[in-house]
Structure formats: C-alpha cells, structure tokens
Design a protein around this motif. Structure first.
Motif, PDB file in Angstrom:
ATOM      1  N   ASP A   1     123.771  52.933  -1.750  1.00 13.84           N
ATOM      2  CA  ASP A   1     123.324  53.190  -0.426  1.00 13.84           C
ATOM      3  C   ASP A   1     121.851  52.373  -0.637  1.00 13.84           C
ATOM      4  OD1 ASP A   1     122.999  53.585   2.014  1.00 13.84           O
ATOM      5  OD2 ASP A   1     122.944  55.721   1.756  1.00 13.84           O
ATOM      6  N   ARG A   2     121.716  51.184  -0.370  1.00 10.39           N
ATOM      7  CA  ARG A   2     120.665  50.230   0.067  1.00 10.39           C
ATOM      8  C   ARG A   2     120.206  48.649   0.640  1.00 10.39           C
ATOM      9  NH1 ARG A   2     122.022  45.833  -4.030  1.00 10.39           N
ATOM     10  NH2 ARG A   2     123.716  46.989  -5.328  1.00 10.39           N
ATOM     11  N   SER A   3     119.611  48.494   0.365  1.00 16.89           N
ATOM     12  CA  SER A   3     119.709  47.383   0.833  1.00 16.89           C
ATOM     13  C   SER A   3     119.638  46.472  -0.518  1.00 16.89           C
ATOM     14  CB  SER A   3     117.976  46.171   1.055  1.00 16.89           C
ATOM     15  OG  SER A   3     117.881  45.064   1.013  1.00 16.89           O
ATOM     16  N   LEU A   4     119.988  44.906   0.312  1.00 21.08           N
ATOM     17  CA  LEU A   4     121.117  44.082  -1.372  1.00 21.08           C
ATOM     18  C   LEU A   4     119.948  43.368  -1.795  1.00 21.08           C
ATOM     19  CD1 LEU A   4     123.979  42.307   1.182  1.00 21.08           C
ATOM     20  CD2 LEU A   4     124.102  43.910  -0.924  1.00 21.08           C
ATOM     21  N   ASN A   5     118.889  43.048  -1.509  1.00 21.48           N
ATOM     22  CA  ASN A   5     117.545  43.099  -2.299  1.00 21.48           C
ATOM     23  C   ASN A   5     116.456  43.704  -2.711  1.00 21.48           C
ATOM     24  OD1 ASN A   5     117.410  41.014  -0.754  1.00 21.48           O
ATOM     25  ND2 ASN A   5     116.078  41.531   0.966  1.00 21.48           N
ATOM     26  N   ILE A   6     117.684  45.140  -3.126  1.00 29.26           N
ATOM     27  CA  ILE A   6     116.950  46.213  -4.223  1.00 29.26           C
ATOM     28  C   ILE A   6     118.307  46.891  -4.947  1.00 29.26           C
ATOM     29  CG2 ILE A   6     116.610  48.747  -4.412  1.00 29.26           C
ATOM     30  CD1 ILE A   6     115.560  48.348  -1.570  1.00 29.26           C
TER      31      ILE A   6
ATOM     32  N   ARG B   1     112.314  45.710  -6.533  1.00 29.96           N
ATOM     33  CA  ARG B   1     113.019  45.071  -5.081  1.00 29.96           C
ATOM     34  C   ARG B   1     112.422  43.162  -5.446  1.00 29.96           C
ATOM     35  NH1 ARG B   1     110.101  42.256  -0.920  1.00 29.96           N
ATOM     36  NH2 ARG B   1     111.098  41.779   1.514  1.00 29.96           N
ATOM     37  N   HIS B   2     113.991  42.947  -5.066  1.00 25.91           N
ATOM     38  CA  HIS B   2     113.465  40.745  -5.339  1.00 25.91           C
ATOM     39  C   HIS B   2     112.688  40.762  -4.062  1.00 25.91           C
ATOM     40  CE1 HIS B   2     117.067  40.806  -7.982  1.00 25.91           C
ATOM     41  NE2 HIS B   2     117.724  41.681  -6.773  1.00 25.91           N
ATOM     42  N   PRO B   3     111.847  39.354  -4.801  1.00 18.19           N
ATOM     43  CA  PRO B   3     110.385  38.827  -3.729  1.00 18.19           C
ATOM     44  C   PRO B   3     111.438  37.688  -2.813  1.00 18.19           C
ATOM     45  CG  PRO B   3     111.230  37.515  -5.958  1.00 18.19           C
ATOM     46  CD  PRO B   3     111.909  38.414  -5.866  1.00 18.19           C
ATOM     47  N   VAL B   4     112.160  38.461  -2.053  1.00 17.94           N
ATOM     48  CA  VAL B   4     112.611  37.933  -0.946  1.00 17.94           C
ATOM     49  C   VAL B   4     111.414  37.995   0.965  1.00 17.94           C
ATOM     50  CG1 VAL B   4     114.009  37.748   1.063  1.00 17.94           C
ATOM     51  CG2 VAL B   4     114.996  38.586  -1.414  1.00 17.94           C
ATOM     52  N   ALA B   5     110.922  36.500   1.297  1.00 18.94           N
ATOM     53  CA  ALA B   5     110.470  36.876   2.185  1.00 18.94           C
ATOM     54  C   ALA B   5     110.904  37.200   3.497  1.00 18.94           C
ATOM     55  CB  ALA B   5     109.855  35.236   2.416  1.00 18.94           C
ATOM     56  N   GLN B   6     109.690  37.314   4.189  1.00 18.21           N
ATOM     57  CA  GLN B   6     110.093  37.897   5.655  1.00 18.21           C
ATOM     58  C   GLN B   6     111.413  39.321   5.879  1.00 18.21           C
ATOM     59  OE1 GLN B   6     108.846  37.405   8.175  1.00 18.21           O
ATOM     60  NE2 GLN B   6     106.933  36.658   7.317  1.00 18.21           N
TER      61      GLN B   6
ATOM     62  N   ARG C   1      99.060  48.274  -5.974  1.00 13.91           N
ATOM     63  CA  ARG C   1      99.052  46.771  -6.210  1.00 13.91           C
ATOM     64  C   ARG C   1      99.963  46.106  -5.632  1.00 13.91           C
ATOM     65  NH1 ARG C   1      94.744  45.460  -9.769  1.00 13.91           N
ATOM     66  NH2 ARG C   1      93.774  47.308 -10.195  1.00 13.91           N
ATOM     67  N   GLN C   2     101.363  47.678  -5.371  1.00 11.48           N
ATOM     68  CA  GLN C   2     102.609  47.012  -4.546  1.00 11.48           C
ATOM     69  C   GLN C   2     102.985  47.609  -3.878  1.00 11.48           C
ATOM     70  OE1 GLN C   2     105.328  47.767  -8.577  1.00 11.48           O
ATOM     71  NE2 GLN C   2     104.302  46.736  -9.477  1.00 11.48           N
ATOM     72  N   ARG C   3     102.183  47.597  -2.626  1.00 12.11           N
ATOM     73  CA  ARG C   3     103.033  48.292  -1.663  1.00 12.11           C
ATOM     74  C   ARG C   3     102.159  47.183  -0.345  1.00 12.11           C
ATOM     75  NH1 ARG C   3      99.127  54.091  -2.137  1.00 12.11           N
ATOM     76  NH2 ARG C   3     100.700  55.142  -3.587  1.00 12.11           N
ATOM     77  N   GLY C   4     102.123  45.748  -0.434  1.00 15.63           N
ATOM     78  CA  GLY C   4     101.487  45.075   0.707  1.00 15.63           C
ATOM     79  C   GLY C   4     101.680  45.928   1.749  1.00 15.63           C
TER      80      GLY C   4
ATOM     81  N   HIS D   1     108.940  42.402  -6.227  1.00 18.15           N
ATOM     82  CA  HIS D   1     108.471  42.683  -7.724  1.00 18.15           C
ATOM     83  C   HIS D   1     108.405  44.406  -7.329  1.00 18.15           C
ATOM     84  CE1 HIS D   1     110.697  39.230  -9.263  1.00 18.15           C
ATOM     85  NE2 HIS D   1     109.084  38.381  -8.857  1.00 18.15           N
ATOM     86  N   CYS D   2     107.796  44.891  -6.270  1.00 13.43           N
ATOM     87  CA  CYS D   2     107.700  46.317  -6.420  1.00 13.43           C
ATOM     88  C   CYS D   2     108.629  46.925  -7.252  1.00 13.43           C
ATOM     89  CB  CYS D   2     107.408  46.542  -5.101  1.00 13.43           C
ATOM     90  SG  CYS D   2     108.950  47.018  -4.194  1.00 13.43           S
ATOM     91  N   GLU D   3     108.409  48.453  -7.595  1.00 13.59           N
ATOM     92  CA  GLU D   3     109.248  48.417  -8.294  1.00 13.59           C
ATOM     93  C   GLU D   3     108.113  50.658  -8.045  1.00 13.59           C
ATOM     94  OE1 GLU D   3     109.347  48.498 -12.806  1.00 13.59           O
ATOM     95  OE2 GLU D   3     111.059  46.835 -12.336  1.00 13.59           O
ATOM     96  N   ILE D   4     109.463  51.388  -7.564  1.00 15.81           N
ATOM     97  CA  ILE D   4     109.206  52.764  -6.894  1.00 15.81           C
ATOM     98  C   ILE D   4     110.329  53.551  -7.595  1.00 15.81           C
ATOM     99  CG2 ILE D   4     108.954  54.295  -4.500  1.00 15.81           C
ATOM    100  CD1 ILE D   4     108.514  51.935  -3.212  1.00 15.81           C
ATOM    101  N   THR D   5     109.281  54.877  -8.316  1.00 13.51           N
ATOM    102  CA  THR D   5     110.249  55.235  -9.173  1.00 13.51           C
ATOM    103  C   THR D   5     110.096  57.099  -7.385  1.00 13.51           C
ATOM    104  OG1 THR D   5     109.466  55.209 -11.010  1.00 13.51           O
ATOM    105  CG2 THR D   5     109.838  56.938 -11.196  1.00 13.51           C
ATOM    106  N   MET D   6     111.477  58.297  -8.350  1.00 13.13           N
ATOM    107  CA  MET D   6     111.730  59.093  -7.994  1.00 13.13           C
ATOM    108  C   MET D   6     111.833  60.036  -8.429  1.00 13.13           C
ATOM    109  SD  MET D   6     113.593  60.498  -3.898  1.00 13.13           S
ATOM    110  CE  MET D   6     115.033  59.889  -4.594  1.00 13.13           C
TER     111      MET D   6
END
Length: 410
Positions: free
Chosen positions: A195-200, A212-217, A242-245, A355-360
């Motif tokens: 249950d995710r975006s294909l970029n994750i 998360r893959h480095p996909v622009a826009q 450092r990985q929030r943008g 390339h951000c990584e998020i832990t829950m």
C-alpha cells in the motif's frame, strides 16, 4: 514474601499507593511541564546536599523524596544556564556561555561573539534562510508557507516552551509510562509494502523503514499495515531533518487517500480523506484543496517563529475521542485534529526528498475499557517516585513481587 493471588498483591499495592498521598509528600511534587523553582543551584546542579537515610529503613520511599529538600530538579537552572531542549537561545538572560560547557553541551559558535539581533529589549540568535541540514540550493518553507531565499530573522522556540500550558491526557500519560511494544507488535503495525507509491519500497533488512527513490517532481506516500477504529494508539516517526525537503508531512488517512501526485506538495491533508502536519511549515492540513491556508501548529507558535521538529517524535491517535496529536521531546503539543470518530485511519507520510528513509515504530495502545485498579496503583506509585528516579526501584526495601511489578516485569 510471596503473594498467592492477584488480590493480595493488589491490596498491598493500594496500601503503598495510599502512603504517598500525605501532605508532606504532595507539597514536594512537581510536574514536568510546570518546571518549578530549584532553590540554591549552580551550573553543576543543586547546591544543597540533602540528608540521606540508608536503605532498609521502615519507609524506603523517603529516600526518593526527602521532605526537607524535595526531589532533584529535572532540569538545572541558574543565571548562566539555559534549557538545552530549547532551539532559540535568549542571550540576554545569560552572562556568558559557560553554562553550556558545564552542561556538557558543545558551544554553538567557536567565537565569543554570537550572531544575534535585538527585539523588545532581548537578544535572539539569528537564523539563516538555508535550513539546518539542507543541501546547497534547496529552499525551505517556514511559518506561514513563505519560502526563505535570503537571510531571515526568526526565533526558534523549543517544545518545552510551546507546551508549558498543556497537560497530556491521563490515558496518554499512562501509555507513555509503559514499556514499548515488542518487535513482533511493531512489525504488525509497520509500513505496508503493498500500500505505497511505486517510488517507495520497504527495506528488506529493516521492515520498519522505507526508502524513497530520487524521482523528480513527484510526491509519494505510504500507509501503515493496520488501520485503527477504536482505542488510543501511539507510534514514533524517525525522519532526519536532513532528508525532509520542502514538503514533509506526517499524519493519518483513510484507505481512499491518494498515494502519489505529480509535482511537490503537502499530499497528506490535501483532501478530505487525510490529515497531516507539515513539519517544515508548522502547518496542519485537511482538505487543503478547498481550504486555502493551514492552521499553525503548535498553536502557541507566533508568526515570526519557526519550530524545528527533531529527527524523532511521536504521533498520538485517540479514536475514542476522535483526535490526533503529537509529542516532541516528551512534550505534549496539544490536539491537532478533531472529528475522527467512526473512521478507519492508517498512519501515513508524504515525502519528496530523494533517498530519504523514514522509520515507524509502534509504541503501544490502550483499549477504551477502564484499566484495572492494580494498574492505576502502579501508575500512581511511579508518578510519586518521579521519572528520573525510577531506575532506583530495585534498591527499595520492598518484596520482590512489588519491585518487579513496579518495573513492568512479568
């Protein structure tokens, strides 16, 4: 001394609990949010040496709260000290930076001349347009959604300052006092790889973390495995500053909320199926496509202030009350959203940084039913001992069964 039934243990816990409600003890109690005066203290701690009684006395709890001195302060104070949890430093309140060194905190600037500006008779640190931890060329939005492209002056208060008048609900306070859920439960409530975006993608070697893959826009989301319809639930989010943008949003959503959009936006909270806190803008969003601007959060944040959310914080979902809230550095920031009863909601985040990584990590939950009296007695005793002295419970002259129960040992 051994107990042959839960009733015997409960009766003894009630006796110990009632012994803490005398006048002399209540007068010494302090709350974490309230602070309280310390008395004659220096930068190395409290200057008064309280008398101590050896363990094994008839009332071992006096060792943890001496009536003539009171409990040790949670945070040392003094003319040269600051609250290390505060992000904004009021330089006018300190004669020098020696207090920082005494606390074991590295000096923020190598020279004695600190960059500051004056306002209302006080001095504040000056922050720059480029957000701490951002790479070159990135822009960061702060309070009110404005993009900072040149040097700005914005005070950055800490969570303790923004939560000084807020008291966490009793059930939340009790839940946070309990041990965290075991790894098996954390995996049950982890990110959902289906249950995710294909970029994750969820990492194979760490099922609690996604990459998360480095996909622009592109703005991309992922939901948790388990949706909640009842009870109080808390989970921790670990997301490096450092990985929030420009758009980093944390919240909850229904199963119908979208997981991807073209361009960069605060996707969580953009429609009526999701509720989100934009960490960079300090704004709350719900159905933002139809509501022009978000609501400032924490609520006590002023227009010229920017609250920097640390790498780790907690999300609090109470489906019995229908509310969503957040806890930062142990400080309850208040209710962010209401009106969620009757829905099935999942943890969710939306990210734009490559390339951000998020832990829950799921902390735990409480059912809406009342807790047993024996649980309440344990909580009362632990509150009286105070959080900073809980590690001394094994030293108390108590039966082993009570000591272990007070430490949540099976």
């Amino acid at each position: 001394m051994y107990y042959h039934s839960g009733k015997d243990l409960e009766m003894n816990l009630r006796t110990v609990s009632e012994s803490f409600h005398g006048k002399s003890f209540r007068s010494q109690n302090r709350t974490v949010l309230g602070g309280g005066s310390v008395g004659n203290c220096s930068s190395t701690g409290c200057g008064v040496s309280p008398p101590h009684r050896p363990f094994g006395s008839t009332n071992p709890f006096l060792l943890l709260n001496n009536a003539s001195h009171g409990p040790a302060p949670l945070i040392p104070t003094g003319p040269n000290l600051i609250d290390p949890s505060a992000a904004g430093l009021r330089l006018g309140e300190h004669r020098n930076t020696g207090g920082l060194t005494n606390l074991g905190i590295p000096t923020l600037f190598p020279s004695t001349t600190l960059p500051y500006f004056s306002r209302g008779g006080q001095k504040f640190l000056r922050t720059r347009g480029r957000h701490r931890g951002m790479s070159m060329g990135q822009k960061v939005s702060v309070g009110g959604g404005k993009i900072m492209g040149r040097e700005q002056t914005a005070r950055t208060p800490g969570p303790r300052e923004l939560a000084e008048e807020l008291t966490p609900p009793a059930r939340l306070d009790m839940l946070l006092d309990m041990p965290s859920a075991p790894k098996e439960s954390q995996l049950k409530y982890a990110w959902n790889s289906e249950d995710r975006s294909l970029n994750i993608f969820v990492k194979e070697d760490d099922k609690l973390t996604f990459h998360r893959h480095p996909v622009a826009q592109s703005t991309d989301c992922i939901r948790g495995k388990t949706g909640f319809t009842r009870g109080l639930h808390v989970w921790e989010i670990q997301w490096s500053t450092r990985q929030r943008g420009t758009h980093a949003v944390v919240g909850v959503a229904t199963q119908e909320a979208p997981l991807n959009s073209v361009g960069y936006q605060s996707l969580v909270g953009s429609n009526d199926q999701s509720w989100g806190w934009d960490l960079g803008r300090n704004k709350l969003y719900h159905d933002s496509k139809n509501i022009a601007s978000g609501i400032t959060y924490p609520a006590l944040l002023k227009p010229d202030e920017n609250f920097v959310v640390p790498d780790s914080f907690q999300v609090v979902l109470d489906m019995d009350e229908g509310t969503l809230a957040f806890v930062v550095d142990g400080q309850y920031l208040g209710v962010a959203f209401r009106g969620m009863k009757g829905k099935k909601l999942f943890p969710i985040v939306s990210a734009v940084w490559g390339h951000c990584e998020i832990t829950m990590k799921y902390i735990g939950g409480l059912d809406p039913e009342p807790l047993p009296l024996i649980f309440l007695c344990r909580r009362t005793i632990r509150q009286c001992i105070t959080r900073d002295r809980l590690h001394r419970i094994p030293e108390l002259d108590l039966p082993p069964a009570i000591r272990e129960y007070l430490q949540y040992k099976p």
